[in-house]
Motif scaffolding. Structure first.
Motif, mmCIF file in Angstrom:
data_model
loop_
_atom_site.group_PDB
_atom_site.id
_atom_site.type_symbol
_atom_site.label_atom_id
_atom_site.label_comp_id
_atom_site.label_asym_id
_atom_site.label_seq_id
_atom_site.Cartn_x
_atom_site.Cartn_y
_atom_site.Cartn_z
ATOM 1 N N ARG A 43 0.833 -1.208 0.000
ATOM 2 C CA ARG A 43 0.000 0.000 0.000
ATOM 3 C C ARG A 43 0.869 1.261 0.000
ATOM 4 O O ARG A 43 0.588 2.221 -0.729
ATOM 5 N N ALA A 44 1.955 1.258 0.780
ATOM 6 C CA ALA A 44 2.835 2.426 0.836
ATOM 7 C C ALA A 44 3.510 2.667 -0.510
ATOM 8 O O ALA A 44 3.671 3.812 -0.947
ATOM 9 N N ARG A 45 3.918 1.591 -1.178
ATOM 10 C CA ARG A 45 4.560 1.738 -2.488
ATOM 11 C C ARG A 45 3.586 2.343 -3.500
ATOM 12 O O ARG A 45 3.960 3.205 -4.299
ATOM 13 N N ILE A 46 2.361 1.873 -3.479
ATOM 14 C CA ILE A 46 1.371 2.390 -4.421
ATOM 15 C C ILE A 46 1.077 3.860 -4.150
ATOM 16 O O ILE A 46 1.019 4.679 -5.067
ATOM 17 N N GLU A 47 0.899 4.218 -2.887
ATOM 18 C CA GLU A 47 0.635 5.616 -2.554
ATOM 19 C C GLU A 47 1.811 6.503 -2.951
ATOM 20 O O GLU A 47 1.630 7.637 -3.398
ATOM 21 N N ALA A 48 3.042 5.987 -2.818
ATOM 22 C CA ALA A 48 4.216 6.767 -3.219
ATOM 23 C C ALA A 48 4.213 6.998 -4.726
ATOM 24 O O ALA A 48 4.530 8.100 -5.192
ATOM 25 N N ARG A 73 2.013 9.802 -5.837
ATOM 26 C CA ARG A 73 2.509 11.150 -5.550
ATOM 27 C C ARG A 73 3.511 11.630 -6.577
ATOM 28 O O ARG A 73 3.863 12.809 -6.601
ATOM 29 N N ARG A 74 3.997 10.708 -7.433
ATOM 30 C CA ARG A 74 5.015 11.087 -8.413
ATOM 31 C C ARG A 74 4.363 11.617 -9.672
ATOM 32 O O ARG A 74 3.231 11.276 -10.000
ATOM 33 N N PRO A 75 5.090 12.487 -10.428
ATOM 34 C CA PRO A 75 4.530 13.020 -11.663
ATOM 35 C C PRO A 75 4.228 11.902 -12.643
ATOM 36 O O PRO A 75 4.905 10.882 -12.685
ATOM 37 N N ARG A 76 3.174 12.077 -13.420
ATOM 38 C CA ARG A 76 2.871 11.117 -14.457
ATOM 39 C C ARG A 76 2.636 11.864 -15.758
ATOM 40 O O ARG A 76 2.289 13.042 -15.761
ATOM 41 N N THR A 77 2.861 11.190 -16.865
ATOM 42 C CA THR A 77 2.633 11.812 -18.156
ATOM 43 C C THR A 77 1.177 11.672 -18.518
ATOM 44 O O THR A 77 0.427 10.925 -17.908
ATOM 45 N N ARG A 86 10.111 6.458 -3.643
ATOM 46 C CA ARG A 86 8.965 6.224 -2.760
ATOM 47 C C ARG A 86 8.310 7.519 -2.311
ATOM 48 O O ARG A 86 7.316 7.509 -1.597
ATOM 49 N N GLY A 87 8.870 8.651 -2.739
ATOM 50 C CA GLY A 87 8.283 9.929 -2.373
ATOM 51 C C GLY A 87 8.657 10.400 -0.988
ATOM 52 O O GLY A 87 7.994 11.258 -0.411
ATOM 53 N N GLU A 88 9.742 9.853 -0.440
ATOM 54 C CA GLU A 88 10.191 10.235 0.893
ATOM 55 C C GLU A 88 11.508 10.990 0.796
ATOM 56 O O GLU A 88 12.289 10.780 -0.132
ATOM 57 N N HIS A 89 11.748 11.871 1.761
ATOM 58 C CA HIS A 89 12.999 12.621 1.808
ATOM 59 C C HIS A 89 14.077 11.781 2.467
ATOM 60 O O HIS A 89 13.812 11.019 3.401
ATOM 61 N N TYR A 90 15.303 11.926 1.966
ATOM 62 C CA TYR A 90 16.435 11.204 2.552
ATOM 63 C C TYR A 90 16.583 11.600 4.012
ATOM 64 O O TYR A 90 16.602 12.778 4.355
ATOM 65 N N GLY A 91 16.644 10.613 4.881
ATOM 66 C CA GLY A 91 16.752 10.883 6.310
ATOM 67 C C GLY A 91 15.433 10.745 7.034
ATOM 68 O O GLY A 91 15.404 10.614 8.246
ATOM 69 N N SER A 92 14.311 10.736 6.260
ATOM 70 C CA SER A 92 13.012 10.598 6.910
ATOM 71 C C SER A 92 12.741 9.152 7.305
ATOM 72 O O SER A 92 11.902 8.870 8.137
ATOM 73 N N SER A 93 13.460 8.226 6.691
ATOM 74 C CA SER A 93 13.328 6.807 7.011
ATOM 75 C C SER A 93 14.654 6.136 6.687
ATOM 76 O O SER A 93 15.310 6.497 5.724
ATOM 77 N N ASP A 94 15.049 5.172 7.496
ATOM 78 C CA ASP A 94 16.295 4.478 7.196
ATOM 79 C C ASP A 94 16.028 3.049 6.728
ATOM 80 O O ASP A 94 16.943 2.245 6.620
ATOM 81 N N PHE A 95 14.751 2.734 6.461
ATOM 82 C CA PHE A 95 14.422 1.389 6.019
ATOM 83 C C PHE A 95 14.336 1.312 4.506
ATOM 84 O O PHE A 95 13.479 1.943 3.885
ATOM 85 N N VAL A 96 15.251 0.579 3.908
ATOM 86 C CA VAL A 96 15.205 0.282 2.485
ATOM 87 C C VAL A 96 15.435 -1.215 2.355
ATOM 88 O O VAL A 96 16.471 -1.731 2.779
#
Length: 266
Positions: free
Chosen positions: A112-117, A120-124, A215-225
């Motif tokens: 669900r998080a991946r889809i929501e991310a 949020r990204r630009p699409r053509t 994923r639409g997250e800022h670097y440092g906002s999460s350390d889980f990859v």
């Protein structure tokens, strides 16, 4: 245009198909499901979903062929689901036009998080060709640019809007790429990675940073990859280099910083 809260699930296992439908419905999507690739293509054609989940192992045509046919008629976000974790399967899926992939067993919250991310990204906004309405049993047309950055407009943007490096030019707002005066067609993820590297202007950009960016997250906002995230970055990079026409051993634009990430060549 695709409906912003419609999803299609293409999965032959009934229990997983129901789980995926439940996850997407809980996220506010109207969900249509199919047990085969051909049925799924018809659902995408009819309902114009914003996102489609697609299993690799399907009866009849497999997930890779289904993705190619979907990409020829739709700009839906495609998330491939596979029990196989080998890089070659990820490479095939992303080359076929998938935007992301998740290995089974998957965590519903992560999917669900991946889809929501992605949403949020630009699409053509390119429309599918009129001839794509032909019967799905016919041979599919060659996918056009995998929902790529748009072709050059008749009036070129102002020079100041371009990012440039060794004959490679990227316009982030127009999502347009030129290599030695020739257009380059990239997927959304490939374009975003390339634009991020050019914007970094030689700074090393780590795989974690790139994965969080996608994923639409800022670097440092999460350390889980996850390992899947890191593998996806490697696959996107391999596809990007192939489309640019460069070899990792003799890079013209992007060099690998072993164990860290990537940066522009000097």
């Amino acid at each position: 245009m695709p409906d912003s809260r419609v999803a299609v699930v293409i999965e032959d296992e009934a229990d997983i198909r129901q789980l995926l439908s439940d996850v997407l419905e809980s996220a506010g999507f109207t969900v249509y499901s199919a047990g085969s690739g051909l049925e799924g293509i018809e659902l995408v054609r009819e309902h114009r979903p914003v996102v489609t989940t697609l299993d690799v192992s399907l009866p009849g045509i497999d997930g890779f062929e289904t993705a190619k046919r979907l990409r020829a008629i739709s700009s839906t976000y495609i998330v491939m689901l596979t029990a196989r974790s080998e890089e070659i399967d990820a490479l095939q899926g992303l080359e076929a036009g998938a935007d992301d992939y998740v290995t089974k067993p998957f965590r519903p919250r992560e999917l669900r998080a991946r889809i929501e991310a992605m949403l949020r990204r630009p699409r053509t906004h390119a429309q599918a060709p009129a001839e794509a309405s032909a019967a799905v049993e016919a041979e599919p047309a060659t996918p056009a640019a995998e929902t790529a950055a748009p072709k050059a407009p008749s009036a070129a943007p102002a020079d100041g809007a371009w990012l440039e490096h060794h004959g490679l030019r990227v316009h982030p707002e127009m999502r347009f790429v030129v290599r030695d005066d020739a257009d380059v067609d990239l997927t959304r993820s490939e374009f975003d990675i390339l634009a991020e590297l050019l914007a970094a202007r030689g700074r090393v950009v780590g795989k974690t940073e790139l994965a969080l960016m996608l994923r639409g997250e800022h670097y440092g906002s999460s350390d889980f990859v996850s390992d899947s995230d890191a593998r996806a970055i490697e696959v996107h990079m391999a596809n990007l280099r192939r489309k640019l026409g460069e070899r990792p051993s003799q890079p013209r634009w992007i060099e690998t910083v072993r164990g860290v990430g990537y940066r522009l060549t000097r």
